[in-house]
Design an enzyme around this catalytic site. Sequence first.
Site, PDB file in Angstrom:
ATOM      1  N   ARG A  31       2.631 -15.282   8.244  1.00  0.00           N
ATOM      2  CA  ARG A  31       2.575 -16.550   7.493  1.00  0.00           C
ATOM      3  C   ARG A  31       1.187 -16.723   6.884  1.00  0.00           C
ATOM      4  O   ARG A  31       1.029 -17.314   5.822  1.00  0.00           O
ATOM      5  CB  ARG A  31       2.930 -17.721   8.418  1.00  0.00           C
ATOM      6  CG  ARG A  31       4.313 -17.610   9.040  1.00  0.00           C
ATOM      7  CD  ARG A  31       4.558 -18.680  10.082  1.00  0.00           C
ATOM      8  NE  ARG A  31       3.622 -18.592  11.207  1.00  0.00           N
ATOM      9  CZ  ARG A  31       3.566 -19.439  12.220  1.00  0.00           C
ATOM     10  NH1 ARG A  31       4.378 -20.475  12.263  1.00  0.00           N
ATOM     11  NH2 ARG A  31       2.710 -19.275  13.208  1.00  0.00           N
ATOM     12  N   ASP A  60      -2.414 -21.373  10.486  1.00  0.00           N
ATOM     13  CA  ASP A  60      -3.300 -22.492  10.142  1.00  0.00           C
ATOM     14  C   ASP A  60      -4.657 -22.057   9.596  1.00  0.00           C
ATOM     15  O   ASP A  60      -5.456 -22.894   9.181  1.00  0.00           O
ATOM     16  CB  ASP A  60      -3.539 -23.366  11.389  1.00  0.00           C
ATOM     17  CG  ASP A  60      -2.249 -23.967  11.900  1.00  0.00           C
ATOM     18  OD1 ASP A  60      -1.446 -24.415  11.066  1.00  0.00           O
ATOM     19  OD2 ASP A  60      -2.037 -23.984  13.127  1.00  0.00           O
ATOM     20  N   HIS A 104      -3.484 -16.761  19.147  1.00  0.00           N
ATOM     21  CA  HIS A 104      -2.093 -17.221  19.215  1.00  0.00           C
ATOM     22  C   HIS A 104      -1.545 -16.977  20.610  1.00  0.00           C
ATOM     23  O   HIS A 104      -1.947 -16.024  21.290  1.00  0.00           O
ATOM     24  CB  HIS A 104      -1.214 -16.489  18.187  1.00  0.00           C
ATOM     25  CG  HIS A 104       0.068 -17.209  17.906  1.00  0.00           C
ATOM     26  ND1 HIS A 104       1.210 -17.007  18.646  1.00  0.00           N
ATOM     27  CD2 HIS A 104       0.375 -18.149  16.975  1.00  0.00           C
ATOM     28  CE1 HIS A 104       2.174 -17.792  18.180  1.00  0.00           C
ATOM     29  NE2 HIS A 104       1.702 -18.494  17.179  1.00  0.00           N
ATOM     30  N   SER A 127       6.259 -27.784  19.769  1.00  0.00           N
ATOM     31  CA  SER A 127       7.076 -28.798  19.081  1.00  0.00           C
ATOM     32  C   SER A 127       8.564 -28.517  19.246  1.00  0.00           C
ATOM     33  O   SER A 127       9.338 -29.416  19.608  1.00  0.00           O
ATOM     34  CB  SER A 127       6.696 -28.904  17.604  1.00  0.00           C
ATOM     35  OG  SER A 127       6.598 -27.641  17.000  1.00  0.00           O
ATOM     36  N   HIS A 168      -2.008 -26.817  18.500  1.00  0.00           N
ATOM     37  CA  HIS A 168      -0.759 -26.521  17.782  1.00  0.00           C
ATOM     38  C   HIS A 168      -0.983 -26.857  16.303  1.00  0.00           C
ATOM     39  O   HIS A 168      -1.943 -26.366  15.693  1.00  0.00           O
ATOM     40  CB  HIS A 168       0.378 -27.323  18.444  1.00  0.00           C
ATOM     41  CG  HIS A 168       1.767 -26.900  18.106  1.00  0.00           C
ATOM     42  ND1 HIS A 168       2.077 -25.764  17.415  1.00  0.00           N
ATOM     43  CD2 HIS A 168       2.981 -27.499  18.350  1.00  0.00           C
ATOM     44  CE1 HIS A 168       3.394 -25.663  17.270  1.00  0.00           C
ATOM     45  NE2 HIS A 168       3.964 -26.720  17.821  1.00  0.00           N
TER      46      HIS A 168
HETATM   47  N1  NMX Z   1     -11.650 -19.292  19.475  1.00  0.00           N
HETATM   48  C1  NMX Z   1     -12.312 -19.280  20.662  1.00  0.00           C
HETATM   49  N2  NMX Z   1     -11.724 -19.061  21.841  1.00  0.00           N
HETATM   50  C2  NMX Z   1     -10.401 -18.813  21.820  1.00  0.00           C
HETATM   51  C3  NMX Z   1      -9.653 -18.772  20.638  1.00  0.00           C
HETATM   52  C4  NMX Z   1     -10.330 -19.037  19.434  1.00  0.00           C
HETATM   53  N3  NMX Z   1      -9.688 -19.078  18.260  1.00  0.00           N
HETATM   54  N4  NMX Z   1      -8.370 -18.496  20.941  1.00  0.00           N
HETATM   55  C5  NMX Z   1      -8.310 -18.379  22.282  1.00  0.00           C
HETATM   56  N5  NMX Z   1      -9.540 -18.569  22.816  1.00  0.00           N
HETATM   57  C6  NMX Z   1      -9.903 -18.638  24.228  1.00  0.00           C
HETATM   58  C7  NMX Z   1      -9.057 -19.729  24.899  1.00  0.00           C
HETATM   59  O1  NMX Z   1      -9.617 -21.019  24.657  1.00  0.00           O
HETATM   60  C8  NMX Z   1      -9.101 -19.278  26.335  1.00  0.00           C
HETATM   61  O2  NMX Z   1     -10.346 -19.650  26.866  1.00  0.00           O
HETATM   62  P1  NMX Z   1     -10.477 -20.177  28.400  1.00  0.00           P
HETATM   63  O3  NMX Z   1     -10.076 -19.013  29.228  1.00  0.00           O
HETATM   64  O4  NMX Z   1     -11.892 -20.554  28.511  1.00  0.00           O
HETATM   65  O5  NMX Z   1      -9.530 -21.345  28.533  1.00  0.00           O
HETATM   66  C9  NMX Z   1      -9.058 -17.765  26.208  1.00  0.00           C
HETATM   67  O6  NMX Z   1      -9.516 -17.459  24.881  1.00  0.00           O
HETATM   68  C10 NMX Z   1      -7.684 -17.168  26.395  1.00  0.00           C
HETATM   69  O7  NMX Z   1      -6.779 -17.797  25.507  1.00  0.00           O
HETATM   70  P2  NMX Z   1      -5.494 -17.023  24.952  1.00  0.00           P
HETATM   71  O8  NMX Z   1      -4.656 -16.675  26.117  1.00  0.00           O
HETATM   72  O9  NMX Z   1      -5.897 -15.958  24.016  1.00  0.00           O
HETATM   73  O10 NMX Z   1      -4.804 -18.132  24.044  1.00  0.00           O
HETATM   74  P3  NMX Z   1      -3.738 -19.218  24.465  1.00  0.00           P
HETATM   75  O11 NMX Z   1      -2.384 -18.591  24.448  1.00  0.00           O
HETATM   76  O12 NMX Z   1      -4.148 -19.959  25.673  1.00  0.00           O
HETATM   77  O13 NMX Z   1      -3.868 -20.240  23.241  1.00  0.00           O
HETATM   78  C11 NMX Z   1      -4.185 -20.837  20.979  1.00  0.00           C
HETATM   79  C12 NMX Z   1      -3.442 -19.919  21.935  1.00  0.00           C
HETATM   80  C13 NMX Z   1      -3.556 -20.695  19.610  1.00  0.00           C
HETATM   81  C14 NMX Z   1      -4.026 -22.287  21.423  1.00  0.00           C
HETATM   82  C15 NMX Z   1      -5.680 -20.427  20.948  1.00  0.00           C
HETATM   83  O14 NMX Z   1      -5.793 -19.134  20.418  1.00  0.00           O
HETATM   84  C16 NMX Z   1      -6.545 -21.389  20.152  1.00  0.00           C
HETATM   85  O15 NMX Z   1      -7.017 -22.377  20.723  1.00  0.00           O
HETATM   86  N6  NMX Z   1      -6.739 -21.122  18.830  1.00  0.00           N
HETATM   87  C17 NMX Z   1      -7.449 -22.019  17.976  1.00  0.00           C
HETATM   88  C18 NMX Z   1      -6.581 -23.205  17.636  1.00  0.00           C
HETATM   89  C19 NMX Z   1      -5.428 -22.795  16.749  1.00  0.00           C
HETATM   90  O16 NMX Z   1      -5.602 -22.072  15.790  1.00  0.00           O
HETATM   91  N7  NMX Z   1      -4.208 -23.313  17.031  1.00  0.00           N
HETATM   92  C20 NMX Z   1      -3.071 -23.081  16.165  1.00  0.00           C
HETATM   93  C21 NMX Z   1      -1.954 -22.216  16.760  1.00  0.00           C
HETATM   94  C22 NMX Z   1      -0.850 -22.042  15.770  1.00  0.00           C
HETATM   95  N8  NMX Z   1      -0.095 -23.266  15.567  1.00  0.00           N
HETATM   96  O17 NMX Z   1       0.029 -23.704  14.469  1.00  0.00           O
HETATM   97  O18 NMX Z   1       0.406 -23.868  16.502  1.00  0.00           O
HETATM   98  C1  MLT Z   2       4.067 -22.374  15.590  1.00  0.00           C
HETATM   99  O1  MLT Z   2       4.312 -22.125  14.408  1.00  0.00           O
HETATM  100  O2  MLT Z   2       4.809 -23.091  16.284  1.00  0.00           O
HETATM  101  C2  MLT Z   2       2.789 -21.859  16.151  1.00  0.00           C
HETATM  102  O3  MLT Z   2       2.454 -20.621  15.615  1.00  0.00           O
HETATM  103  C3  MLT Z   2       2.660 -21.928  17.630  1.00  0.00           C
HETATM  104  C4  MLT Z   2       3.540 -21.041  18.445  1.00  0.00           C
HETATM  105  O4  MLT Z   2       4.272 -20.195  17.933  1.00  0.00           O
HETATM  106  O5  MLT Z   2       3.439 -21.158  19.685  1.00  0.00           O
END
Ligand code: NMX
Ligand code: MLT
Length: 436
Positions: free
Chosen positions: A326, A372, A317, A241, A271
Amino acid sequence: MWLHEKMAEKITDTRKRIKGIVKTYGDQKIGDICVNHIFGGLRGTDLLICDVSYVDAFTGIHFRGYTIDELLDKLPKAEGSQLPLAGGMDYLLLLGDLPTREEALAVEEEWRQRGDLPYHVADMLRAMPKDTHPMTMFSQAILALQSRSEFSLHYNNNLKKPDYWKPTLTDSLNLVAKTPAIAAAIYNIKYHNRDLVPPSQQQDWSANFAYMIHKDWDDQYKDLCRLFFFIHADQGTGNVSAHTAWLVNSALSDVYFSCSAAMNGLAGPLHGRANQDTLEWLLGIMDEFGRCPDEKQLEEIMWDTLNNGKVIPGYGHAVLRNTDPRFTAQLTFGKERFGGDELFKLAELVFKVAPKVLQEHGKAKSPWPNVDAISGTLQYHCGLEEYDFYTVLFGVGRVMGITANLVWARALSAPLERPQSITLDMLEQRIDKVRQ
Ligand code: NMX
Ligand code: MLT
C-alpha cells in the site's frame, strides 16, 4: 435486492463447507499457544478466519486472493480514470468474484441512492466543540446512524438467525454509502465552518468525497481518493479496528455499533492515527530546515526521535516484514504525478534512511514502511493540509472491508467471542503442570 440474491448463493455453499470442516475435523489440533503469545498481543496465532482479505508477511495484503497491482489492472475503472471504482471493490470483497463494469456500476448506483446524510447527523456534528478530534466526530456520526439499523429493527421483530445477514447487508450498503458524506461533513464543519454539499448523482463514490469538499475541479485529487479508499479497504480481521468490529458484532450489535467502535481503535497512534503523526513529523522536519534535509541530517533527526523514546511513524508493522504494498502503490502515484514536490522528496528520503536506522536501532521487528508512511504526504500535496483529518479518510476506506466481514460473520453465524481469562497464579500453575 440483486446483491442479496447473489450473496445468498455464496453463503449456502460456504455454510456447507464450514459445517463439513467442523464435523470432520472439530478436534483437529492446528497450533499451540505459548506464554509469549499471551504476553505478546496474540501475535503469531492463527485464530481468525477471514476470506475477504489476507495479509502475507512479505507480499502484504491480498483482497480475495488478488494483490493491489492485480486489482489496479483488473477492477473496472472510474469514468475517465485509470483507477478502480470502489463499487467494484465492494462487490469483490462481499462476493469474492471480480465484477464486470456493469456490476461495479450497479453497486455504485446502490450507494448513490443511499448516500445522503440525515439532518440529525449534520446537526450533531455542528453542535460538537470545535476542538473535537475528527475521529471522535466520525465515530459519533456512525453511531448516530444506528437508529436506522435494519438489523436492529428486524431483530426486534423476530428475525430468524439464518436471515441475520440480510439486514446486515442492507446496513452495510447504507453505511458505506454515507461514509463519504460523513467525512465531507466533518471536513466542511470542523475546518471551514461552511455549508454542506449533498452528494452528487454524477460522481462515483470515491470522487464524491472530493466533490463534497469543494474539490470537484480537482481530477488528481479524485484519483487520489480512488486509490486511497481502495488500498485502505481491508487488512484481514486481526487488525485493531476490524477485530474490534468483529468482537462487538459477535454480541449481535449491529453494523453501526460495531463500526463506530472500530473507528475508536483506528484512532490510536499505533494504528490509523500514524498517518497524522507521520505528516506532523515530516512537516516538523521541513520547518526546521526550510526544505528537504540531506541524508546525513535526516539520519540525525531519526536518532533524536528514537533517543527521545519516540517511534518513527509509518514504519514497522505487527504482521508485515517487508515494504507494505500500500506504501508502494502510493509512492508510485506520487512519483508519477508530483515527484518534484519537496515534501514528497522527504518522504522518499525517509524510505531510504529509516530502514537502515531502525535495523541499527535493533528493536522493531520490521524496519519497513507501512501504509501510513506516505499517505499524508499525498493528501497534503493535493491541498488537504488539516492532517488530524487523515485517519477519517483511512476509516472511510476501511468501513468497506469491515462491513463486508460483518455480513459474512452473520451469514456464518459467527458465535459470541468469549476467550477465557486466567489469573497470573493460574498461569504459573499451568506452566508447572505442563513442565512436570
Ligand atoms: N520506531 C521505533 N521503534 C519501533 C518502531 C518504529 N517505527 N516500530 C516498532 N518499534 C519498537 C516497538 O515500539 C517495540 O519497542 P519496545 O520493545 O520498547 O516496546 C519494539 O520495536 C518491538 O515492536 P514490534 O514487535 O516490531 O512492533 P509491534 O508489532 O509491537 O507494533 C507497530 C507494530 C506498527 C505498532 C510499530 O511498528 C509502531 O509503533 N510503528 C510506528 C507507528 C505506526 O506506523 N503505526 C501504523 C501501523 C499501520 N496502521 O495503519 O495501523
Ligand atoms: C491496518 O491496515 O489495519 C494496519 O496495517 C494495521 C494492521 O494490519 O495490523
